[in-house]
Design a protein around this motif. Structure first.
Motif, PDB file in Angstrom:
ATOM      1  N   TYR A   1       0.825  -1.207   0.000  1.00 23.22           N
ATOM      2  CA  TYR A   1       0.000   0.000   0.000  1.00 23.22           C
ATOM      3  C   TYR A   1       0.860   1.259   0.000  1.00 23.22           C
ATOM      4  O   TYR A   1       0.519   2.257  -0.646  1.00 23.22           O
ATOM      5  CB  TYR A   1      -0.910   0.035   1.232  1.00 23.22           C
ATOM      6  CG  TYR A   1      -2.046  -0.952   1.208  1.00 23.22           C
ATOM      7  CD1 TYR A   1      -3.071  -0.853   0.269  1.00 23.22           C
ATOM      8  CD2 TYR A   1      -2.117  -1.993   2.138  1.00 23.22           C
ATOM      9  CE1 TYR A   1      -4.124  -1.755   0.255  1.00 23.22           C
ATOM     10  CE2 TYR A   1      -3.168  -2.900   2.128  1.00 23.22           C
ATOM     11  CZ  TYR A   1      -4.163  -2.777   1.190  1.00 23.22           C
ATOM     12  OH  TYR A   1      -5.206  -3.666   1.181  1.00 23.22           O
ATOM     13  N   PHE A   2       1.961   1.217   0.749  1.00 23.85           N
ATOM     14  CA  PHE A   2       2.805   2.399   0.944  1.00 23.85           C
ATOM     15  C   PHE A   2       4.264   2.053   0.611  1.00 23.85           C
ATOM     16  O   PHE A   2       5.074   1.840   1.518  1.00 23.85           O
ATOM     17  CB  PHE A   2       2.696   2.895   2.382  1.00 23.85           C
ATOM     18  CG  PHE A   2       1.300   3.197   2.826  1.00 23.85           C
ATOM     19  CD1 PHE A   2       0.623   4.302   2.331  1.00 23.85           C
ATOM     20  CD2 PHE A   2       0.657   2.388   3.754  1.00 23.85           C
ATOM     21  CE1 PHE A   2      -0.665   4.594   2.742  1.00 23.85           C
ATOM     22  CE2 PHE A   2      -0.625   2.665   4.172  1.00 23.85           C
ATOM     23  CZ  PHE A   2      -1.298   3.776   3.654  1.00 23.85           C
TER      24      PHE A   2
ATOM     25  N   MET B   1       1.280   7.672   6.491  1.00 24.81           N
ATOM     26  CA  MET B   1       1.331   6.329   5.907  1.00 24.81           C
ATOM     27  C   MET B   1       1.609   5.282   6.987  1.00 24.81           C
ATOM     28  O   MET B   1       0.980   4.221   7.026  1.00 24.81           O
ATOM     29  CB  MET B   1       2.440   6.251   4.848  1.00 24.81           C
ATOM     30  CG  MET B   1       2.218   7.070   3.611  1.00 24.81           C
ATOM     31  SD  MET B   1       3.666   6.956   2.510  1.00 24.81           S
ATOM     32  CE  MET B   1       3.367   8.341   1.415  1.00 24.81           C
TER      33      MET B   1
ATOM     34  N   ARG C   1      -2.437  11.986  -3.102  1.00 27.63           N
ATOM     35  CA  ARG C   1      -1.785  10.682  -3.256  1.00 27.63           C
ATOM     36  C   ARG C   1      -2.288   9.668  -2.237  1.00 27.63           C
ATOM     37  O   ARG C   1      -2.359   8.469  -2.528  1.00 27.63           O
ATOM     38  CB  ARG C   1      -0.267  10.839  -3.110  1.00 27.63           C
ATOM     39  CG  ARG C   1       0.386  11.669  -4.206  1.00 27.63           C
ATOM     40  CD  ARG C   1       1.869  11.869  -3.912  1.00 27.63           C
ATOM     41  NE  ARG C   1       2.514  12.735  -4.873  1.00 27.63           N
ATOM     42  CZ  ARG C   1       3.754  13.183  -4.762  1.00 27.63           C
ATOM     43  NH1 ARG C   1       4.480  12.847  -3.699  1.00 27.63           N
ATOM     44  NH2 ARG C   1       4.280  13.974  -5.684  1.00 27.63           N
TER      45      ARG C   1
ATOM     46  N   ILE D   1      -5.415   5.588  -1.810  1.00 29.49           N
ATOM     47  CA  ILE D   1      -4.987   4.392  -1.079  1.00 29.49           C
ATOM     48  C   ILE D   1      -6.048   3.991  -0.067  1.00 29.49           C
ATOM     49  O   ILE D   1      -6.294   2.805   0.170  1.00 29.49           O
ATOM     50  CB  ILE D   1      -3.627   4.632  -0.403  1.00 29.49           C
ATOM     51  CG1 ILE D   1      -2.565   4.948  -1.463  1.00 29.49           C
ATOM     52  CG2 ILE D   1      -3.204   3.400   0.413  1.00 29.49           C
ATOM     53  CD1 ILE D   1      -1.218   5.327  -0.897  1.00 29.49           C
TER      54      ILE D   1
ATOM     55  N   LYS E   1      -8.480   2.086  -1.952  1.00 26.19           N
ATOM     56  CA  LYS E   1      -7.933   0.770  -2.261  1.00 26.19           C
ATOM     57  C   LYS E   1      -8.018  -0.156  -1.053  1.00 26.19           C
ATOM     58  O   LYS E   1      -8.336  -1.346  -1.187  1.00 26.19           O
ATOM     59  CB  LYS E   1      -6.477   0.907  -2.720  1.00 26.19           C
ATOM     60  CG  LYS E   1      -5.814  -0.411  -3.126  1.00 26.19           C
ATOM     61  CD  LYS E   1      -4.389  -0.169  -3.592  1.00 26.19           C
ATOM     62  CE  LYS E   1      -3.713  -1.481  -3.962  1.00 26.19           C
ATOM     63  NZ  LYS E   1      -2.297  -1.249  -4.385  1.00 26.19           N
TER      64      LYS E   1
END
Length: 242
Positions: free
Chosen positions: A121-122, A143, A173, A177, A180
């Motif tokens: 993911y990060f 994050m 950005r 996520i 997601k």
């Protein structure tokens, strides 16, 4: 679609008899992202803290996957699968990225797989594993905070003020996520966010609080297409129920 989180007539606040959030109703399903919006002081953080058991509710109920959560009992909420990423991120700044993540993994046997899942993911965290959390940029700290939350495999993930101290470019950005995560894990997510347009762009639904009361709720895409409606809710053109 299964209901993961249900609130009914929830009242919450910081002193008995003085609710600052009143009659809060909500139902979230697997993989649903809710943008919780509203002006400063509207009660958004109060709602999250009450759901997480860090504040005792003053009335109403909270259920996670049909399990009633004991009011003001953070352990009960956590055991039911609720995870809060607070606005201050609550990182151990003197520990490294890897050490912060490791604290959220109970078994050494699955540590590497769990860490790698966060890095998917990060990716930026993969290069910073040995760096102290306090030396990370604001975006990297966010994050890490979200990644640590994901290692607890939440059924409900609460993210308070994701954009706190971050530039709009970084927020742009990070928000996809969040989308997601909801799609791939099935976690229901409540996102408190001041960048309204960006939040609505990744959310399924939205709710606007003002003075502790829900003044607007609906489909995120439909609300994004009518920005004047949200502006009225923020500024008070929408009447607050008595």
């Amino acid at each position: 679609m299964n209901t993961v989180l249900k609130c009914a007539d929830l009242d919450s606040g910081y002193s008995k008899g003085r609710a600052c959030v009143r009659g809060f109703d909500l139902e979230l399903h697997e993989g649903e992202v809710l943008a919780l919006l509203g002006p400063n002081g509207a009660g958004k953080t109060t709602v999250l803290m009450t759901l997480a058991g860090l504040l005792p509710s003053l009335g109403g109920t909270v259920e996670i996957t049909e399990h009633l959560i004991k009011p003001g009992h953070a352990r009960s909420a956590a055991r039911a699968g609720l995870v809060l990423v607070p606005d201050d991120r609550a990182l151990f700044t003197s520990l490294t990225v890897q050490e912060n993540l490791r604290l959220a993994v109970s078994s050494r046997r699955v540590w590497k797989a769990e860490r790698d899942a966060v890095v998917e993911y990060f990716p930026a965290l993969g290069e910073r594993m040995k760096v102290q959390a306090g030396a990370l940029s604001g975006g990297e700290q966010q994050m890490l905070a979200i990644g640590r939350g994901l290692l607890q495999h939440p059924k409900v993930l609460l993210i308070d003020e994701l954009s706190m101290g971050l530039s709009p470019v970084i927020v742009e950005r990070l928000l996809p996520i969040v989308r997601k995560v909801a799609d791939s894990t099935g976690a229901a997510i409540i996102l408190v966010e001041q960048h309204v347009r960006l939040a609505l762009g990744i959310a399924d639904s939205a709710l606007v609080l003002r003075h502790g009361t829900n003044v607007l709720q609906g489909n995120a895409a439909e609300l994004a297409a009518t920005p004047g409606v949200i502006e009225d809710a923020y500024l008070g053109a929408t009447e607050v129920p008595a």
